[in-house]
Write a protein that holds these residues in place. Structure first.
Motif, mmCIF file in Angstrom:
data_model
loop_
_atom_site.group_PDB
_atom_site.id
_atom_site.type_symbol
_atom_site.label_atom_id
_atom_site.label_comp_id
_atom_site.label_asym_id
_atom_site.label_seq_id
_atom_site.Cartn_x
_atom_site.Cartn_y
_atom_site.Cartn_z
ATOM 1 N N UNK A 138 1.282 -1.717 0.318
ATOM 2 C CA UNK A 138 -0.290 0.229 -0.341
ATOM 3 C C UNK A 138 0.891 1.156 0.093
ATOM 4 N N UNK A 139 1.954 1.144 -0.303
ATOM 5 C CA UNK A 139 3.287 2.492 -0.572
ATOM 6 C C UNK A 139 3.040 2.770 0.831
ATOM 7 N N UNK A 140 3.524 1.937 2.193
ATOM 8 C CA UNK A 140 3.633 2.294 3.630
ATOM 9 C C UNK A 140 5.116 2.049 4.058
ATOM 10 N N UNK A 141 5.946 1.307 3.081
ATOM 11 C CA UNK A 141 7.167 0.802 3.550
ATOM 12 C C UNK A 141 7.674 1.899 3.792
ATOM 13 N N UNK A 142 8.023 3.455 3.609
ATOM 14 C CA UNK A 142 8.908 3.817 3.808
ATOM 15 C C UNK A 142 7.799 5.632 4.254
ATOM 16 N N UNK A 143 6.604 5.284 3.923
ATOM 17 C CA UNK A 143 5.854 6.537 4.454
ATOM 18 C C UNK A 143 5.779 5.882 6.216
ATOM 19 N N UNK A 144 5.412 5.107 6.536
ATOM 20 C CA UNK A 144 5.548 5.256 8.280
ATOM 21 C C UNK A 144 6.374 4.424 8.764
ATOM 22 N N UNK A 147 7.294 -0.548 13.302
ATOM 23 C CA UNK A 147 7.418 -1.152 13.718
ATOM 24 C C UNK A 147 5.693 -1.430 13.603
ATOM 25 N N UNK A 148 5.078 0.172 13.202
ATOM 26 C CA UNK A 148 4.314 0.417 12.378
ATOM 27 C C UNK A 148 3.610 -0.344 11.247
ATOM 28 N N UNK A 149 4.603 -0.528 10.619
ATOM 29 C CA UNK A 149 3.981 -1.456 9.329
ATOM 30 C C UNK A 149 4.374 -2.692 9.378
ATOM 31 N N UNK A 188 -6.049 -3.394 7.596
ATOM 32 C CA UNK A 188 -5.827 -2.199 8.283
ATOM 33 C C UNK A 188 -5.083 -1.177 7.792
ATOM 34 N N UNK A 189 -4.046 -1.766 6.641
ATOM 35 C CA UNK A 189 -3.730 -1.326 5.894
ATOM 36 C C UNK A 189 -4.087 -0.494 4.613
ATOM 37 N N UNK A 190 -5.124 -0.979 4.918
ATOM 38 C CA UNK A 190 -5.943 -0.023 3.992
ATOM 39 C C UNK A 190 -6.973 1.206 4.463
ATOM 40 N N UNK A 230 8.608 10.612 6.614
ATOM 41 C CA UNK A 230 9.021 9.412 6.295
ATOM 42 C C UNK A 230 10.351 8.722 7.318
ATOM 43 N N UNK A 231 10.522 7.448 6.814
ATOM 44 C CA UNK A 231 11.327 6.925 7.193
ATOM 45 C C UNK A 231 12.979 7.137 6.983
ATOM 46 N N UNK A 232 12.711 8.208 5.728
ATOM 47 C CA UNK A 232 14.037 8.455 4.989
ATOM 48 C C UNK A 232 15.343 9.297 6.044
ATOM 49 N N UNK A 233 13.849 10.041 7.000
ATOM 50 C CA UNK A 233 14.787 11.152 8.068
ATOM 51 C C UNK A 233 15.453 10.171 8.739
#
Length: 193
Positions: free
Chosen positions: A29-35, A38-40, A47-49, A84-87
């Motif tokens: 759902x394009x969440x891997x780098x967004x959250x 642990x939450x991912x 729940x992802x949607x 994002x997780x890039x930070x």
């Protein structure tokens, strides 16, 4: 009418591009780098949607969508790097303390590939970042030197795609995807630079 890129404010359209065929499936759902990781890992199935539905309702939305004569055909995730997780990514460096935006996923639906839609999506991501006052935007594509990138790993884009959009290499990274090194590409959005 051609390709039109708009902020991703329609959940059903986001779902059509990045959602699963089965609601209970555990896709990205394009969440891997967004959250946070642990939450991912804790989110499963529907729940992802539901989380994506919440993100789509926020301002700024989580990305942009491409439409071909009204049909949704592509997605690009773009947001402030600080969200994002890039930070805190250990493999992809922070070049400086600018409040830059990141674009990390460019996806075109099957049947619509090879038409330049990824170029439109990247341009739309840049336009959205600029509209929200971002001083710069970054991407973390593979530096594949023209080599074939596996379709499942192509979502990060290629260095050539980013160069064509005016981005320049800002740093090497310690990240490797599909056997290719990833590079940090940046486009300065400040006027006169």
């Amino acid at each position: 009418m051609g390709i039109e890129v708009r902020p991703a404010t329609e959940f059903e359209d986001v779902k059509a591009v990045v959602g699963p065929k089965r609601p209970d499936a555990n896709v990205c759902w394009c969440l891997s780098y967004r959250i946070p990781s642990k939450q991912n890992l804790e989110l499963h199935g529907p729940a992802r949607g539901e989380l994506v539905k919440e993100l789509v309702a926020q301002d700024p939305p989580p990305g942009v969508l491409a439409y071909d004569d009204g049909e949704v055909v592509g997605w690009a995730a773009v947001h402030p790097r600080s969200d994002t997780t890039f930070v805190r990514n250990r493999r992809i460096p922070n070049v400086d303390d600018l409040d830059v935006w990141s674009v990390w996923c460019i996806r075109v639906r099957p049947g619509h590939r090879g038409k330049g839609i990824s170029h439109h999506l990247l341009a739309g991501a840049v336009a959205m970042a600029r509209a929200y006052g971002a001083p710069a935007i970054e991407g973390y594509p593979v530096d594949n030197n023209g080599g074939k990138v596996d379709l499942t790993m192509a979502y990060v884009g290629t260095r050539k795609l980013f160069e064509r959009a005016g981005f320049a290499k800002a740093a090497d990274t310690d990240s490797v995807l599909n056997g290719f090194p990833r590079v940090l590409m940046r486009l300065d959005l400040r006027r006169g630079r």
